[in-house]
Design an enzyme around this catalytic site. Structure first.
Site, short mmCIF file in Angstrom:
data_model
loop_
_atom_site.label_atom_id
_atom_site.label_comp_id
_atom_site.label_asym_id
_atom_site.label_seq_id
_atom_site.Cartn_x
_atom_site.Cartn_y
_atom_site.Cartn_z
N ALA A 16 0.85 -1.20 0.00
CA ALA A 16 0.00 0.00 0.00
C ALA A 16 0.89 1.25 0.00
O ALA A 16 2.06 1.19 0.36
CB ALA A 16 -0.95 0.01 1.19
N PHE A 17 0.32 2.37 -0.39
CA PHE A 17 1.14 3.57 -0.61
C PHE A 17 1.76 4.12 0.67
O PHE A 17 2.70 4.90 0.62
CB PHE A 17 0.30 4.66 -1.30
CG PHE A 17 -0.39 5.60 -0.36
CD1 PHE A 17 -1.59 5.26 0.22
CD2 PHE A 17 0.17 6.83 -0.05
CE1 PHE A 17 -2.22 6.13 1.10
CE2 PHE A 17 -0.46 7.70 0.81
CZ PHE A 17 -1.65 7.35 1.40
N LYS A 18 1.25 3.71 1.83
CA LYS A 18 1.80 4.26 3.08
C LYS A 18 3.29 3.91 3.25
O LYS A 18 4.02 4.62 3.93
CB LYS A 18 0.97 3.79 4.26
CG LYS A 18 -0.42 4.40 4.23
CD LYS A 18 -1.18 4.25 5.52
CE LYS A 18 -2.48 5.04 5.48
NZ LYS A 18 -3.40 4.59 4.41
N ASP A 19 3.73 2.84 2.57
CA ASP A 19 5.16 2.49 2.62
C ASP A 19 6.05 3.59 2.06
O ASP A 19 7.18 3.74 2.50
CB ASP A 19 5.42 1.22 1.79
CG ASP A 19 4.83 -0.03 2.42
OD1 ASP A 19 4.77 -0.12 3.66
OD2 ASP A 19 4.43 -0.93 1.66
N MET A 37 6.44 5.81 5.07
CA MET A 37 6.83 5.11 6.30
C MET A 37 8.25 4.55 6.25
O MET A 37 8.96 4.56 7.24
CB MET A 37 5.88 3.94 6.55
CG MET A 37 4.60 4.35 7.21
SD MET A 37 4.81 4.68 8.96
CE MET A 37 3.09 4.53 9.44
#
Ligand SMILES: *Cc1c(COP(=O)(O)O)cnc(C)c1O
Length: 466
Positions: A112-115, A118
């Site tokens: 997911a794009f949060k990587d 993060m």
């Protein structure tokens, strides 16, 4: 040039990047924003064309980071963070229509794009803690995506322990396994006997317990941290440059929950990237659509949808945009947020609604339309999108006909295999996990099941830290 950060509520001391990152939420309850917008000229942008993603990232982040990291350290962090991505281009573009591209932001470790943010934040954090000779305990609550992204970000960090609470038996199996199969001594999963709200309340109670917080050096991982917004600004630049920017305007369609991702697009615009419009794509949880259309920012109940990471009641990063359209008047923002707390709503003034409308277009895509987008795109092109991305594509498709000459980029925020049920419902086929995760269902899980009782959780954290 080095940027300082100020609070959206105007009552906290300005600080540099390192302190803003470690502090997260400002002491007056506000969110940190840059005091000034660093500018990137068109000539500078043309120089960046064709460069690798990490080069663009370094150039765009440099002024935001200031003296927190020297050039070599920043470069090392970015190379390591994006070296963990399974696609060499980091955030590649895929064309789905004559003037419509999807930007795949899901090639990181948790799909997911949060990587994208993060992975950078975890390494920056570890670097700063090492330099200061400190350790930190990250504690978070998750309904799915944020928890696994945070765990993957710090699993190799020597100075961080992480505890993630998820609601027992209430996340998807892929989401749970992405958290509980990480076998590292500093990673601790807790399944709470309760709901996601219970998890969040436990987290709040721990944050409010000052003694406990100091005892374990507790810190948070939530999306209001400026250091989570900053790395997202980069892919707006990278994609625009690939499609003819800065000598051509681009429109972006952004599947939105907490408004962090689409706010990053606004930051790129403020830095000088020619962006025509930012489409704020929501599922049927439509508070932003109402707020952007006629200023009605009022809470309703949350409807569970196929795109759960956008099932929100309040978009916390929206406060950052309001701060700008109210000419950075911290008292006014404090006032609005107090009304929200007390009455569950506030009204945005006409002039400010108009200022938001200069750049942002709201679009709300319901469940039926989301399924139809997945199905239709698959039938036309063979390309499969997850339900969050489908909300973005559906919103973009409504806007394209009115402005067919401007390239449209829809942000793909999750890999379809992360939400296999919705995809199977639309296409008839369950999308397979990518090869590096194919054995996810066979890996051993580790987690502790605990009641929703703050003292029990605190006892568990203390005992685990030893
Ligand atoms: C978090 C998330 C979003 C929403 O992003 P915001 O920055 O909160 O607006 C959209 N899609 C997916 C898959 C997410 O995990």
């Amino acid at each position: 040039m080095s940027v300082r950060y100020i609070s959206t509520r105007g009552k906290a001391e300005p600080m540099g990047f390192e302190d803003a990152m470690l502090t997260g939420l400002a002491h007056d309850g506000g969110l940190y924003v840059p005091e000034t917008w660093p500018q990137v000229s068109r000539d500078e942008l043309r120089q960046l064309r064709g460069k690798p993603y990490v080069d663009i990232a370094e150039y765009i982040m440099r002024p935001f980071v200031g003296d927190a990291f020297d050039d070599q350290t920043l470069r090392g962090i970015l190379e390591r963070a994006y070296g963990n991505f399974k696609h060499e281009l980091v955030c590649p573009l895929v064309q789905i229509d004559p003037n419509h591209w999807v930007m795949e932001l899901f090639h990181g470790p948790t799909l997911a794009f949060k990587d994208v943010a993060m992975q950078v934040l975890g390494l920056m954090y570890d670097n700063v803690l090492a330099r200061r000779g400190q350790r930190a305990t990250l504690i978070g609550a998750t309904s799915g995506d944020t928890g696994s992204a945070a765990i993957e970000a710090v699993r190799h960090c020597e100075h961080v322990n992480i505890f993630i609470m998820h609601p027992h038996n209430r996340t998807s199996e892929v989401q749970r396994r992405q958290m509980t199969t990480v076998d590292e001594p500093n990673v601790h999963n807790i399944a709470i006997e309760g709901t996601f709200d219970d998890c969040q309340n436990l987290l709040k109670a721990m944050f409010n317990d000052r003694d406990f917080r100091d005892e374990v050096s507790m810190s948070g991982v939530n999306s209001i941290n400026w250091a989570r917004v900053m790395p997202q600004v980069v892919y707006y630049f990278a994609s625009a440059l690939a499609l003819g920017g800065p000598d051509r305007e681009i429109t972006f369609s952004v599947p939105t929950g907490n408004f962090g991702d689409v706010y990053a697009g606004y930051v790129a615009l403020k830095m000088g990237l020619p962006i025509k419009r930012l489409i704020v794509a929501s599922n049927m949880n439509d508070i932003l659509t109402r707020a952007l259309t006629h200023g009605d920012h009022s809470l309703t109940t949350v409807h569970p949808t196929m795109s759960p990471s956008m099932d929100i009641q309040i978009s916390s990063n929206f406060e950052r945009l309001l701060f700008d359209v109210y000419d950075r008047d911290g008292d006014k923002i404090s006032d609005l947020m107090l009304q929200l707390k007390e009455d569950g709503k506030f009204q945005i003034d006409e002039q400010q609604v108009a200022r938001i409308a200069e750049h942002f277009t709201p679009q709300c895509v319901n469940e039926e339309q989301t399924l139809a987008v997945i199905k239709d795109l698959h039938a036309r092109t063979g390309y499969v999108v997850d339900p969050h991305t489908a909300v973005g594509v559906g919103a973009a498709d409504r806007e394209l006909p009115a402005d067919p000459g401007t390239p449209m980029v829809t942000l793909a925020t999750a890999h379809p295999a992360k939400f296999p049920d919705a995809v199977a419902k639309a296409t008839g086929t369950r999308p397979p996990l990518p090869p590096h995760m194919a054995d996810l269902y066979d890996r051993e899980e580790r987690f502790e099941v605990l009641p929703a009782d703050v003292e029990r959780i605190q006892g568990h954290v203390r005992a685990t830290l030893g």
